[in-house]
Write a protein that holds these residues in place. Structure first.
Motif, PDB file in Angstrom:
ATOM      1  N   GLY A   3       6.203  20.086   5.315  1.00 61.11           N
ATOM      2  CA  GLY A   3       6.023  18.705   5.716  1.00 61.11           C
ATOM      3  C   GLY A   3       7.281  17.892   5.539  1.00 61.11           C
ATOM      4  O   GLY A   3       8.353  18.430   5.263  1.00 61.11           O
ATOM      5  N   PRO A   4       7.163  16.556   5.664  1.00 62.86           N
ATOM      6  CA  PRO A   4       8.353  15.715   5.573  1.00 62.86           C
ATOM      7  C   PRO A   4       8.963  15.720   4.178  1.00 62.86           C
ATOM      8  O   PRO A   4       8.265  15.886   3.183  1.00 62.86           O
ATOM      9  N   LYS A   5      10.276  15.533   4.132  1.00 62.49           N
ATOM     10  CA  LYS A   5      10.980  15.537   2.853  1.00 62.49           C
ATOM     11  C   LYS A   5      11.947  14.366   2.790  1.00 62.49           C
ATOM     12  O   LYS A   5      12.432  13.881   3.804  1.00 62.49           O
ATOM     13  N   LEU A   6      12.235  13.928   1.567  1.00 59.96           N
ATOM     14  CA  LEU A   6      13.284  12.957   1.282  1.00 59.96           C
ATOM     15  C   LEU A   6      14.288  13.700   0.415  1.00 59.96           C
ATOM     16  O   LEU A   6      14.010  13.972  -0.752  1.00 59.96           O
ATOM     17  N   GLY A   7      15.409  14.095   1.022  1.00 58.14           N
ATOM     18  CA  GLY A   7      16.327  15.001   0.333  1.00 58.14           C
ATOM     19  C   GLY A   7      15.649  16.351   0.210  1.00 58.14           C
ATOM     20  O   GLY A   7      15.195  16.920   1.181  1.00 58.14           O
ATOM     21  N   ASP A   8      15.527  16.872  -1.018  1.00 56.18           N
ATOM     22  CA  ASP A   8      14.844  18.140  -1.259  1.00 56.18           C
ATOM     23  C   ASP A   8      13.390  17.947  -1.686  1.00 56.18           C
ATOM     24  O   ASP A   8      12.676  18.921  -1.893  1.00 56.18           O
ATOM     25  N   GLN A   9      12.956  16.689  -1.870  1.00 59.69           N
ATOM     26  CA  GLN A   9      11.622  16.413  -2.405  1.00 59.69           C
ATOM     27  C   GLN A   9      10.616  16.139  -1.277  1.00 59.69           C
ATOM     28  O   GLN A   9      10.900  15.358  -0.366  1.00 59.69           O
ATOM     29  N   PRO A  10       9.430  16.758  -1.333  1.00 55.51           N
ATOM     30  CA  PRO A  10       8.410  16.494  -0.306  1.00 55.51           C
ATOM     31  C   PRO A  10       7.808  15.099  -0.456  1.00 55.51           C
ATOM     32  O   PRO A  10       7.691  14.579  -1.555  1.00 55.51           O
ATOM     33  N   ILE A  11       7.461  14.490   0.662  1.00 55.46           N
ATOM     34  CA  ILE A  11       6.804  13.189   0.701  1.00 55.46           C
ATOM     35  C   ILE A  11       5.321  13.418   0.975  1.00 55.46           C
ATOM     36  O   ILE A  11       4.962  14.133   1.912  1.00 55.46           O
ATOM     37  N   ALA A  12       4.455  12.815   0.158  1.00 57.51           N
ATOM     38  CA  ALA A  12       3.010  12.923   0.366  1.00 57.51           C
ATOM     39  C   ALA A  12       2.577  11.890   1.406  1.00 57.51           C
ATOM     40  O   ALA A  12       2.939  10.716   1.304  1.00 57.51           O
ATOM     41  N   ILE A  13       1.803  12.322   2.392  1.00 53.31           N
ATOM     42  CA  ILE A  13       1.271  11.430   3.423  1.00 53.31           C
ATOM     43  C   ILE A  13      -0.243  11.527   3.395  1.00 53.31           C
ATOM     44  O   ILE A  13      -0.800  12.631   3.368  1.00 53.31           O
ATOM     45  N   ARG A  14      -0.910  10.353   3.366  1.00 51.65           N
ATOM     46  CA  ARG A  14      -2.369  10.319   3.316  1.00 51.65           C
ATOM     47  C   ARG A  14      -2.906   9.469   4.462  1.00 51.65           C
ATOM     48  O   ARG A  14      -2.388   8.388   4.735  1.00 51.65           O
ATOM     49  N   LEU A  15      -3.966   9.949   5.101  1.00 52.91           N
ATOM     50  CA  LEU A  15      -4.694   9.212   6.137  1.00 52.91           C
ATOM     51  C   LEU A  15      -6.176   9.427   5.901  1.00 52.91           C
ATOM     52  O   LEU A  15      -6.592  10.505   5.473  1.00 52.91           O
ATOM     53  N   GLY A  16      -6.982   8.407   6.185  1.00 53.88           N
ATOM     54  CA  GLY A  16      -8.409   8.595   5.988  1.00 53.88           C
ATOM     55  C   GLY A  16      -9.246   7.555   6.701  1.00 53.88           C
ATOM     56  O   GLY A  16      -8.758   6.513   7.130  1.00 53.88           O
ATOM     57  N   ILE A  17     -10.520   7.875   6.845  1.00 52.54           N
ATOM     58  CA  ILE A  17     -11.503   6.979   7.422  1.00 52.54           C
ATOM     59  C   ILE A  17     -12.786   7.108   6.611  1.00 52.54           C
ATOM     60  O   ILE A  17     -13.115   8.198   6.126  1.00 52.54           O
ATOM     61  N   ARG A  18     -13.485   5.995   6.442  1.00 55.60           N
ATOM     62  CA  ARG A  18     -14.772   6.021   5.746  1.00 55.60           C
ATOM     63  C   ARG A  18     -15.744   5.136   6.522  1.00 55.60           C
ATOM     64  O   ARG A  18     -15.411   4.011   6.891  1.00 55.60           O
ATOM     65  N   VAL A  19     -16.944   5.652   6.771  1.00 57.55           N
ATOM     66  CA  VAL A  19     -18.022   4.896   7.406  1.00 57.55           C
ATOM     67  C   VAL A  19     -19.222   5.012   6.489  1.00 57.55           C
ATOM     68  O   VAL A  19     -19.616   6.121   6.127  1.00 57.55           O
ATOM     69  N   SER A  30     -29.423  -3.928   6.861  1.00 59.27           N
ATOM     70  CA  SER A  30     -28.385  -3.143   6.180  1.00 59.27           C
ATOM     71  C   SER A  30     -27.003  -3.624   6.597  1.00 59.27           C
ATOM     72  O   SER A  30     -26.792  -4.070   7.723  1.00 59.27           O
ATOM     73  N   ILE A  31     -26.058  -3.514   5.683  1.00 60.37           N
ATOM     74  CA  ILE A  31     -24.670  -3.879   5.948  1.00 60.37           C
ATOM     75  C   ILE A  31     -23.861  -2.592   6.102  1.00 60.37           C
ATOM     76  O   ILE A  31     -23.930  -1.695   5.259  1.00 60.37           O
ATOM     77  N   HIS A  32     -23.089  -2.499   7.193  1.00 58.52           N
ATOM     78  CA  HIS A  32     -22.297  -1.311   7.483  1.00 58.52           C
ATOM     79  C   HIS A  32     -20.816  -1.632   7.304  1.00 58.52           C
ATOM     80  O   HIS A  32     -20.360  -2.707   7.668  1.00 58.52           O
ATOM     81  N   GLU A  33     -20.078  -0.667   6.752  1.00 58.06           N
ATOM     82  CA  GLU A  33     -18.642  -0.841   6.504  1.00 58.06           C
ATOM     83  C   GLU A  33     -17.880   0.332   7.101  1.00 58.06           C
ATOM     84  O   GLU A  33     -18.283   1.485   6.965  1.00 58.06           O
ATOM     85  N   THR A  34     -16.760   0.022   7.741  1.00 64.66           N
ATOM     86  CA  THR A  34     -15.845   1.026   8.264  1.00 64.66           C
ATOM     87  C   THR A  34     -14.463   0.720   7.711  1.00 64.66           C
ATOM     88  O   THR A  34     -14.014  -0.424   7.750  1.00 64.66           O
ATOM     89  N   SER A  35     -13.788   1.743   7.176  1.00 65.70           N
ATOM     90  CA  SER A  35     -12.455   1.572   6.598  1.00 65.70           C
ATOM     91  C   SER A  35     -11.509   2.634   7.145  1.00 65.70           C
ATOM     92  O   SER A  35     -11.885   3.799   7.279  1.00 65.70           O
ATOM     93  N   PHE A  36     -10.282   2.207   7.463  1.00 67.76           N
ATOM     94  CA  PHE A  36      -9.203   3.090   7.884  1.00 67.76           C
ATOM     95  C   PHE A  36      -8.042   2.872   6.922  1.00 67.76           C
ATOM     96  O   PHE A  36      -7.729   1.722   6.603  1.00 67.76           O
ATOM     97  N   GLY A  37      -7.414   3.943   6.482  1.00 67.24           N
ATOM     98  CA  GLY A  37      -6.310   3.764   5.543  1.00 67.24           C
ATOM     99  C   GLY A  37      -5.262   4.840   5.664  1.00 67.24           C
ATOM    100  O   GLY A  37      -5.481   5.890   6.264  1.00 67.24           O
ATOM    101  N   GLY A  38      -4.120   4.541   5.072  1.00 66.96           N
ATOM    102  CA  GLY A  38      -3.032   5.501   5.051  1.00 66.96           C
ATOM    103  C   GLY A  38      -2.015   5.116   3.989  1.00 66.96           C
ATOM    104  O   GLY A  38      -2.007   3.982   3.510  1.00 66.96           O
ATOM    105  N   GLY A  39      -1.197   6.083   3.624  1.00 63.09           N
ATOM    106  CA  GLY A  39      -0.189   5.797   2.618  1.00 63.09           C
ATOM    107  C   GLY A  39       0.818   6.921   2.501  1.00 63.09           C
ATOM    108  O   GLY A  39       0.667   7.979   3.096  1.00 63.09           O
ATOM    109  N   VAL A  40       1.855   6.634   1.714  1.00 58.48           N
ATOM    110  CA  VAL A  40       2.898   7.620   1.445  1.00 58.48           C
ATOM    111  C   VAL A  40       3.234   7.615  -0.036  1.00 58.48           C
ATOM    112  O   VAL A  40       3.111   6.593  -0.711  1.00 58.48           O
ATOM    113  N   GLY A  41       3.616   8.758  -0.543  1.00 60.60           N
ATOM    114  CA  GLY A  41       4.137   8.904  -1.901  1.00 60.60           C
ATOM    115  C   GLY A  41       5.580   9.350  -1.802  1.00 60.60           C
ATOM    116  O   GLY A  41       5.871  10.417  -1.248  1.00 60.60           O
ATOM    117  N   ILE A  42       6.496   8.528  -2.298  1.00 60.03           N
ATOM    118  CA  ILE A  42       7.931   8.790  -2.167  1.00 60.03           C
ATOM    119  C   ILE A  42       8.505   9.147  -3.538  1.00 60.03           C
ATOM    120  O   ILE A  42       8.447   8.330  -4.462  1.00 60.03           O
TER     121      ILE A  42
END
Length: 81
Positions: A3-19, A30-42
């Motif tokens: 996967g992607p790297k910064l120099g020699d170190q791997p970068i963590a990439i997160r994506l997700g959805i919740r319904v 009833s109340i319904h919730e939808t969430s979309f998210g993403g992030g990186v660990g550098i």
């Protein structure tokens, strides 16, 4: 490749959805919730520290004419000896 790297170190990439249906109601509706998210660990400092950045968009609906929408931004720092 791992996967992607910064120099020699791997970068963590997160994506997700919740319904989901929330554990409470308004009247009998009833109340319904939808969430979309993403992030990186550098990695920093030869992998002794990591900066985590993320964003989450959530929306709720269920009662006619009412809805809610929000963005959450998160910044975290983890340091290891």
């Amino acid at each position: 490749s791992n996967g992607p790297k910064l120099g020699d170190q791997p970068i963590a990439i997160r994506l997700g959805i919740r319904v989901r249906t929330l554990p409470f109601a308004v009247g009998m509706t009833s109340i319904h919730e939808t969430s979309f998210g993403g992030g990186v660990g550098i990695p920093l400092g030869q992998n002794h520290a990591v900066i985590d950045l993320s964003i989450l968009h959530s929306s709720r609906h269920g009662v006619s004419g009412l809805s809610e929408s929000a963005y959450d931004f998160s910044l975290g720092l983890r340091v290891r000896p």
